[in-house]
Design a protein around this motif. Structure first.
Motif, short mmCIF file in Angstrom:
data_model
loop_
_atom_site.label_atom_id
_atom_site.label_comp_id
_atom_site.label_asym_id
_atom_site.label_seq_id
_atom_site.Cartn_x
_atom_site.Cartn_y
_atom_site.Cartn_z
N LEU A 1 0.82 -1.21 0.00
CA LEU A 1 0.00 0.00 0.00
C LEU A 1 0.85 1.26 0.00
CD1 LEU A 1 -3.08 0.41 -0.05
CD2 LEU A 1 -2.36 -1.94 0.34
N ARG A 2 2.05 1.19 0.50
CA ARG A 2 2.94 2.35 0.39
C ARG A 2 3.37 2.56 -1.06
NH1 ARG A 2 4.99 0.02 5.59
NH2 ARG A 2 3.94 1.26 7.20
N GLU A 3 3.53 1.46 -1.78
CA GLU A 3 3.79 1.58 -3.22
C GLU A 3 2.56 2.11 -3.94
OE1 GLU A 3 6.63 0.79 -5.18
OE2 GLU A 3 7.60 0.88 -3.22
N VAL A 4 1.39 1.68 -3.50
CA VAL A 4 0.14 2.19 -4.06
C VAL A 4 0.04 3.70 -3.84
CG1 VAL A 4 -2.38 2.16 -3.85
CG2 VAL A 4 -1.11 0.01 -3.85
N ALA A 5 0.38 4.13 -2.62
CA ALA A 5 0.32 5.56 -2.31
C ALA A 5 1.25 6.35 -3.22
CB ALA A 5 0.70 5.79 -0.84
N GLU A 6 2.42 5.80 -3.52
CA GLU A 6 3.34 6.46 -4.42
C GLU A 6 2.75 6.55 -5.83
OE1 GLU A 6 6.55 8.68 -5.26
OE2 GLU A 6 6.03 7.86 -3.27
N THR A 7 2.06 5.49 -6.24
CA THR A 7 1.41 5.49 -7.54
C THR A 7 0.33 6.57 -7.61
OG1 THR A 7 1.78 3.09 -7.69
CG2 THR A 7 0.16 4.03 -9.19
N VAL A 8 -0.44 6.70 -6.54
CA VAL A 8 -1.48 7.73 -6.48
C VAL A 8 -0.86 9.13 -6.54
CG1 VAL A 8 -3.34 8.71 -5.07
CG2 VAL A 8 -3.08 6.22 -5.24
N ARG A 9 0.22 9.34 -5.79
CA ARG A 9 0.90 10.64 -5.82
C ARG A 9 1.38 10.99 -7.23
NH1 ARG A 9 3.45 8.48 -1.23
NH2 ARG A 9 2.56 9.29 0.72
N ASP A 10 1.92 9.97 -7.91
CA ASP A 10 2.42 10.22 -9.26
C ASP A 10 1.31 10.62 -10.21
OD1 ASP A 10 4.99 9.65 -8.45
OD2 ASP A 10 5.00 7.60 -9.23
N ALA A 11 0.06 10.24 -9.87
CA ALA A 11 -1.09 10.65 -10.69
C ALA A 11 -1.59 12.04 -10.32
CB ALA A 11 -2.22 9.63 -10.53
N GLY A 12 -1.01 12.63 -9.26
CA GLY A 12 -1.38 13.97 -8.86
C GLY A 12 -2.40 14.06 -7.74
N LEU A 13 -2.74 12.91 -7.14
CA LEU A 13 -3.73 12.90 -6.06
C LEU A 13 -3.04 12.67 -4.71
CD1 LEU A 13 -6.42 10.55 -7.66
CD2 LEU A 13 -6.51 13.04 -7.50
N ALA A 14 -3.66 13.16 -3.66
CA ALA A 14 -3.19 12.85 -2.31
C ALA A 14 -3.71 11.45 -1.94
CB ALA A 14 -3.70 13.87 -1.31
N PRO A 15 -2.85 10.53 -1.52
CA PRO A 15 -3.25 9.13 -1.30
C PRO A 15 -3.85 8.91 0.09
CG PRO A 15 -0.90 9.33 -0.98
CD PRO A 15 -1.38 10.70 -1.39
N TRP A 16 -4.91 9.61 0.41
CA TRP A 16 -5.49 9.50 1.75
C TRP A 16 -5.93 8.07 2.06
CZ3 TRP A 16 -8.63 14.19 -0.15
CH2 TRP A 16 -7.89 15.36 0.03
N SER A 17 -6.66 7.45 1.15
CA SER A 17 -7.15 6.08 1.40
C SER A 17 -6.01 5.07 1.45
CB SER A 17 -8.15 5.68 0.32
OG SER A 17 -9.30 6.49 0.36
N ALA A 18 -5.11 5.13 0.48
CA ALA A 18 -4.00 4.17 0.43
C ALA A 18 -3.10 4.31 1.65
CB ALA A 18 -3.19 4.37 -0.85
N SER A 19 -2.80 5.52 2.06
CA SER A 19 -1.93 5.73 3.21
C SER A 19 -2.59 5.25 4.50
CB SER A 19 -1.55 7.20 3.34
OG SER A 19 -0.78 7.63 2.24
N GLY A 20 -3.87 5.54 4.65
CA GLY A 20 -4.59 5.06 5.83
C GLY A 20 -4.65 3.55 5.89
N THR A 21 -4.88 2.93 4.75
CA THR A 21 -4.92 1.47 4.69
C THR A 21 -3.56 0.88 5.05
OG1 THR A 21 -6.65 1.46 3.00
CG2 THR A 21 -5.32 -0.52 3.19
N ALA A 22 -2.49 1.49 4.57
CA ALA A 22 -1.15 1.01 4.92
C ALA A 22 -0.92 1.05 6.42
CB ALA A 22 -0.09 1.86 4.20
N GLU A 23 -1.38 2.13 7.07
CA GLU A 23 -1.20 2.25 8.52
C GLU A 23 -1.99 1.19 9.27
OE1 GLU A 23 0.97 4.26 10.12
OE2 GLU A 23 1.63 4.66 8.07
N ARG A 24 -3.22 0.94 8.85
CA ARG A 24 -4.04 -0.06 9.52
C ARG A 24 -3.45 -1.46 9.34
NH1 ARG A 24 -6.74 0.57 13.51
NH2 ARG A 24 -8.15 2.12 12.62
N GLN A 25 -3.02 -1.78 8.14
CA GLN A 25 -2.44 -3.09 7.88
C GLN A 25 -1.16 -3.27 8.70
OE1 GLN A 25 -3.31 -5.56 5.43
NE2 GLN A 25 -4.92 -4.56 4.25
N ALA A 26 -0.32 -2.24 8.74
CA ALA A 26 0.92 -2.32 9.51
C ALA A 26 0.64 -2.46 11.00
CB ALA A 26 1.78 -1.09 9.24
#
Length: 314
Positions: free
Chosen positions: A244-269
């Motif tokens: 999900l941290r890689e997902v968040a990076e992918t979202v950032r590269d698209a120009g969006l803030a990865p709020w969902s992906a980053s939150g999911t990464a924290e919960r999973q961790a």
């Protein structure tokens, strides 16, 4: 090293001998394919189960990334997402000329492009592979999307080996983008179920919540799905968090803030941290077996929180 045109004569090298690596090894060995493997855990105390599994099915264990790369016609990289580029770097100096490097890792398109540059620059042939669902039910037949300039050549060879591979694009990064976008939904749903169900359990309203979900989504067995999600995250939360941290990076590269992906990464961790602390039992012991009732795991989480020694992430 000359790579045979007959994949049944190949030696397949598995980078990573976790759940994915062991399943692929079993299915390849059943066909008589020669398999070697390397995992950094082989250098640690937990190596014994891996060695016993390899010995039991006839998998050779390599001494290093380079040792594996030197002997393999096809390397399948199935490590944690953060290691996708480092293992490519470790293999590159020893990779055989025109040997295939199939990247199974749940890494961002940018990471896949960096790994491809490393492998192709060393004379190997890099192809990205996006695994599109959980591997255990399908095993080697898991839906696999390939990408990159060598994808069309490798696809039929992988099918001969038993993979359910198809080409998504000749452009590198497309397959991983599909995987990353899918993971926002699938891994996010896992995290939401754990958060929702555990909170509902704390307030004693879980039956009402599940009844409401059933009314809205009648095709989903929420009891069964809840148990499955809890256990997949307990067992694989660390790997999922890295993905999900890689997902968040992918979202950032698209120009969006990865709020969902980053939150999911924290919960999973966070769940992975609890598992490492022994909240859900000890891996390899009967009490760590998948529970048929998600409430068992929710109660363990709540008991840990109520003990005051660990707080949920803000």
């Amino acid at each position: 090293m000359t790579v045979s045109s007959d994949p049944m004569q190949w030696q397949v090298g598995l980078l990573g001998y976790g759940e994915v690596g062991r399943i692929l090894a079993e299915d390849l060995r059943k066909q008589g394919i020669k398999v070697a493997a390397y995992d950094i855990k082989l250098e640690r105390e937990q190596a014994r189960p891996l060695r016993e599994h390899a010995d039991g099915i006839g998998v050779e264990l390599a001494q290093s990334h380079a040792d594996l790369a030197a002997r393999a016609d096809l390397i399948v990289s199935a490590v944690t997402a953060s290691q996708a580029v480092p293992v490519a770097e470790a293999c590159a100096p020893a990779i055989g000329k025109e040997a295939w490097f199939l990247d199974f890792n749940s890494a961002s398109p940018g990471a896949k492009q960096r790994a491809a540059s490393i492998i192709d620059g060393a004379g190997g042939r890099y192809v990205e592979g996006a695994v599109m669902t959980s591997l255990p039910p399908y095993r080697i037949k898991v839906p696999l999307l390939l990408g990159g300039r060598g994808a069309r050549e490798l696809a039929p060879l992988l099918v001969t080996l038993g993979f359910a591979a198809k080409v998504a694009s000749d452009e590198l990064g497309v397959s991983s983008a599909v995987k990353m976008c899918r993971s926002i939904m699938i891994k996010g749903l896992e995290a939401m179920v754990i958060e929702s169900f555990t909170t509902a359990r704390a307030y004693g309203v879980e039956d009402a919540v599940l009844a409401s979900l059933k009314e809205t989504f009648p095709s989903v067995d929420w009891e069964k799905q809840g148990a499955y999600f809890f256990q997949r995250v307990i067992e694989h939360g660390r790997r999922r968090a890295e993905e999900l941290r890689e997902v968040a990076e992918t979202v950032r590269d698209a120009g969006l803030a990865p709020w969902s992906a980053s939150g999911t990464a924290e919960r999973q961790a966070w769940i992975a941290d609890l598992a490492d602390e022994g909240v859900f039992g000890v891996r390899g012991m009967p009490e760590f077996a998948r529970s048929a009732d998600w409430r068992t795991e929710a109660d363990r989480i709540l008991a840990r929180l109520n003990a005051g020694s660990r707080k949920a992430p803000a």
